[in-house]
Design an enzyme around this catalytic site. Structure first.
Site, PDB file in Angstrom:
ATOM      1  N   SER A 196      65.505 -16.499  25.062  1.00  0.00           N
ATOM      2  CA  SER A 196      65.791 -15.458  26.054  1.00  0.00           C
ATOM      3  C   SER A 196      66.318 -14.035  25.553  1.00  0.00           C
ATOM      4  O   SER A 196      66.122 -13.073  25.848  1.00  0.00           O
ATOM      5  CB  SER A 196      66.648 -16.046  27.160  1.00  0.00           C
ATOM      6  OG  SER A 196      65.860 -16.834  27.910  1.00  0.00           O
ATOM      7  N   ASP A 226      64.700 -21.071  34.811  1.00  0.00           N
ATOM      8  CA  ASP A 226      65.004 -21.563  33.458  1.00  0.00           C
ATOM      9  C   ASP A 226      65.923 -22.572  33.319  1.00  0.00           C
ATOM     10  O   ASP A 226      65.795 -23.735  32.619  1.00  0.00           O
ATOM     11  CB  ASP A 226      65.139 -20.398  32.637  1.00  0.00           C
ATOM     12  CG  ASP A 226      65.558 -20.738  31.115  1.00  0.00           C
ATOM     13  OD1 ASP A 226      64.520 -20.899  30.340  1.00  0.00           O
ATOM     14  OD2 ASP A 226      66.729 -20.630  30.556  1.00  0.00           O
TER      15      ASP A 226
END
Length: 536
Positions: A82, A281
């Protein structure tokens, strides 16, 4: 006497009008406000979007604005994290894993949010994770390691954004306690501390920079605030499916998005807002299909808020995307190898709909002696367990092990599969609405340039924004050193004659002979180098 034809009369009248009135009234027309709302659904693969649509039973807001796809790889891997993905979408540069707002060479790269702020736009971030986590951090900070939450939080405070809403209050305070469970399932307390000991909440309040709130009620009362910081949890906010029962004082992502838009839209020039639905996520890392559905639908509601505003406004670009895939979730698993032709939707959805909570929400209700284990399992949709299944749950060594067994069993019942607990490298969907929206298959680095063009500035014009302070000032004849007497708050010190300049780490000012002078960016100390922005 001749009669004028109607066309000739109209022509004469128009000519007279042209000479009768000035072409302008002494001022230029005000350009229309322009806004960008960039929405990121962290760690989401395509199958979970499909599964969430089936779960909901109707179309998603996202379905209405699908325009293409995005490639997600980093500079060093086909599968990004990320930090690198967020930095690519914030700066237009591919970079390395764990880098936040830094190019591949480890130098700070100005983000599209920072550039928008410098160009006169209001700016904000919204997140269901701590705002110091990778994606929101990538738009608002510059560090070489995504886990430097203290430095990230400090830079965010000194960036002077207009709206920050999310979790992460723990990294704004000198010390913060958070209850967790140890290996025996008993409650213990872990300590989260800012290494520099600073209380940034007190700074936000004492300097009157922000209206500060920690509650959903406070958020609803914040209309009309000049600047707003909402820190609604020590760390992350609750999953949306769990929020009403377990964390009713926390706002939803849609509520935070709506409030941010209302406040930012007061700017006559426009605004740039980044919204992250962070916890798809987190659930994907756990292989929790209920948590994943919860957060996709939560994100989709926030998209609905953005689209409602954009449709009324007419000058707002809304873009939604995920930064990377996660978990490899599939509708279908090894059990459906030979039966997939005869699997109605209910086969996948009904087992999930039996769950009242996500796996995290369910186990948060577990008593220390596990006397309510059966109730906890049923609240996750796991009823009618056979003896073997129940014994596996009962003998789980800790809460994490129990959660792993719970998600495996529910996934089996719902006929969904997982290939990993980590990220995946597939292209992801691109969604867009409004003027100049992007379309087609694009690189994640294209996105900030699309936003910049629409907002009428160039990221390239900020490419030399940061300089190596030591090298820069030495070339100007200064003596330069890094003062590390307080190792948690180092300063770049430059001296020439009677003049002394001190640049404190993570702050947006320097001190000239004892007097603070504000800068247009934060000072960044990373990898042993002090980066500063300097204007003569």
């Amino acid at each position: 006497m001749k009669t004028f034809k109607p066309v000739l009369i109209i022509t004469i009248l128009l000519s007279l009008l042209a000479f009768s009135f000035p072409s302008t009234c002494g001022f230029a027309a005000t350009p229309p406000k322009k806004n960008v709302i960039f929405m990121i659904m962290d760690g989401t693969n395509s199958d979970i979007v499909t599964l969430s649509r089936w779960y909901k039973g109707s179309g998603l807001n996202l379905d209405k604005i699908l325009t293409g796809g995005v490639r997600t790889y980093s500079i060093e891997s086909a599968i990004t994290d990320s930090a690198a993905a967020g930095t690519a979408m914030a700066t237009g540069e591919k970079t390395r894993a764990d880098y936040i707002g830094m190019n591949a060479d480890g130098k700070p790269a100005l983000t599209v949010l920072e550039a928008a702020k410098l160009s006169g736009y209001s700016t904000g971030i919204v997140s269901t994770s701590p705002v110091q986590h990778a994606t929101p951090a990538a738009f608002t900070a510059h560090v070489l390691n995504r886990n430097e939450f203290g430095d990230i939080g400090e830079q965010q405070v000194y960036q002077n954004l207009d709206v920050i809403l999310g979790g992460g209050s723990a990294w704004l305070k000198p010390k913060s306690k958070n209850a967790v469970k140890n290996d025996d399932g008993m409650l213990k307390t872990k300590q989260i501390s800012r290494e520099d000991g600073e209380n940034l909440v007190n700074k936000l309040k004492s300097d009157a920079l922000y209206s500060f709130t920690a509650t959903r009620d406070g958020l609803s009362k914040s209309r009309g605030a000049d600047k707003l910081w909402g820190a609604f949890a020590e760390e992350d906010l609750a999953y949306d499916f769990d929020r009403k029962a377990l964390s009713p004082d926390e706002p939803s992502l849609a509520e935070m998005t709506r409030t941010a838009i209302e406040l930012l839209s007061a700017n006559e020039k426009g605004f740039f807002l980044m919204v992250e639905g962070s916890k798809v996520d987190w659930a994907a890392h756990k292989n929790d299909p209920v948590g994943m559905v919860s957060e996709v639908l939560s994100f989709d509601k926030a998209v609905g808020e953005a689209l409602e505003f954009a449709k009324l406004d007419g000058n707002t670009m809304v873009v939604a995307v995920t930064d990377h895939g996660n978990s490899g979730l599939t509708l279908g698993n090894r059990d459906t190898d030979k039966t997939y032709k005869n699997q109605p939707i209910e086969t996948f959805i009904e087992p999930l709909k039996k769950a009242q909570y996500t796996v995290k929400g369910a186990t948060s209700r577990l008593k220390d002696d596990r006397s309510n284990l059966k109730d906890v399992l049923e609240s996750y949709g796991l009823s009618d367990l056979n003896r073997k299944e129940y014994c596996v749950m009962k003998e789980a060594k800790d809460v994490e092990d129990l959660e792993n067994e719970m998600v495996k069993l529910l996934a089996k019942r719902a006929n969904v599969g997982f290939s990993t607990h980590g990220h995946t490298g597939e292209d992801v969907f691109l969604y867009g609405y409004g003027p100049d929206k992007p379309a087609g298959l694009i690189e994640n680095t294209d996105l900030p340039r699309v936003f910049a063009r629409y907002l009428e500035f160039s990221l390239d014009s900020f490419s030399d924004w940061y300089v190596d302070g030591k090298k820069f000032f030495k070339e100007k004849g200064y003596e330069v050193l890094i003062d590390k007497r307080n190792p948690k708050n180092p300063e770049l010190v430059v001296k020439r004659g009677s003049e002394e300049l001190r640049f404190p780490e993570n702050k947006n000012f320097y001190v000239r002979n004892g007097e603070a002078v504000e800068l247009k960016g934060v000072n960044v100390h990373s990898g042993g180098t002090f980066y500063v922005h300097w204007e003569e």
